[in-house]
Design a protein around this motif. Structure first.
Motif, PDB file in Angstrom:
ATOM      1  N   THR A 132       0.832  -1.204   0.000  1.00  0.00           N
ATOM      2  CA  THR A 132       0.000   0.000   0.000  1.00  0.00           C
ATOM      3  C   THR A 132       0.866   1.254   0.000  1.00  0.00           C
ATOM      4  O   THR A 132       0.565   2.227  -0.701  1.00  0.00           O
ATOM      5  CB  THR A 132      -0.926   0.004   1.239  1.00  0.00           C
ATOM      6  OG1 THR A 132      -1.684  -1.194   1.246  1.00  0.00           O
ATOM      7  CG2 THR A 132      -1.865   1.189   1.216  1.00  0.00           C
ATOM      8  N   ILE A 133       1.926   1.259   0.756  1.00  0.00           N
ATOM      9  CA  ILE A 133       2.810   2.425   0.831  1.00  0.00           C
ATOM     10  C   ILE A 133       3.492   2.680  -0.503  1.00  0.00           C
ATOM     11  O   ILE A 133       3.618   3.831  -0.944  1.00  0.00           O
ATOM     12  CB  ILE A 133       3.857   2.218   1.944  1.00  0.00           C
ATOM     13  CG1 ILE A 133       3.170   2.210   3.299  1.00  0.00           C
ATOM     14  CG2 ILE A 133       4.944   3.276   1.894  1.00  0.00           C
ATOM     15  CD1 ILE A 133       4.038   1.708   4.427  1.00  0.00           C
TER      16      ILE A 133
ATOM     17  N   ARG B 174      -1.827   6.237   1.846  1.00  0.00           N
ATOM     18  CA  ARG B 174      -0.448   5.775   1.957  1.00  0.00           C
ATOM     19  C   ARG B 174       0.175   6.219   3.281  1.00  0.00           C
ATOM     20  O   ARG B 174       0.916   5.470   3.912  1.00  0.00           O
ATOM     21  CB  ARG B 174       0.371   6.285   0.780  1.00  0.00           C
ATOM     22  CG  ARG B 174      -0.106   5.690  -0.538  1.00  0.00           C
ATOM     23  CD  ARG B 174       0.569   6.312  -1.731  1.00  0.00           C
ATOM     24  NE  ARG B 174       1.991   6.067  -1.691  1.00  0.00           N
ATOM     25  CZ  ARG B 174       2.890   6.796  -2.337  1.00  0.00           C
ATOM     26  NH1 ARG B 174       2.502   7.823  -3.077  1.00  0.00           N
ATOM     27  NH2 ARG B 174       4.160   6.524  -2.256  1.00  0.00           N
TER      28      ARG B 174
END
Length: 113
Positions: free
Chosen positions: A42-43, A53
């Motif tokens: 996700t980041i 994020r």
């Protein structure tokens, strides 16, 4: 922190506190590995909004340190030392030599040519 310690000492031959702690770290890492990978994905996903994020980054930093892969260190199963480990046998060089000369390691013999 108490949730990462072994509840019962059912660790068999483990005798050293360093070995018990390493065992606890490995179990914690294994339990949280999927969640860590999802947060890291996700980041790194640049198509997501920056707020999502940032929230994922915050959640990742707030996870316990035992869930990090860098916390795991190879240790000797006999003495607990953290250096000079032969990965295939999980022993220090010295203990490997003693066990091999005693004939306790199947398939290992002293070289001669």
């Amino acid at each position: 922190m108490s949730m990462f310690r072994a509840k019962k000492l059912d660790l068999g031959c483990f005798t050293n506190i360093k070995i018990i702690r390493d065992h606890s770290k490995r179990k914690a890492f294994e339990a949280a590995e999927a969640e860590r990978q999802a947060l890291r994905y996700t980041i790194r996903n640049t198509t997501l909004p920056p707020r999502t994020r940032a929230i994922a980054q915050l959640q990742l930093t707030q996870m316990h340190c035992y869930t990090r892969p860098t916390q795991i260190r190879n240790r000797c199963i006999l003495g607990g030392k953290g250096r000079g480990i032969l990965t295939d046998f999980k022993m220090t060089r010295y203990n490997f030599r003693l066990q091999a000369l005693a004939g306790n390691l199947p398939g290992v013999k002293k070289a001669s040519w």
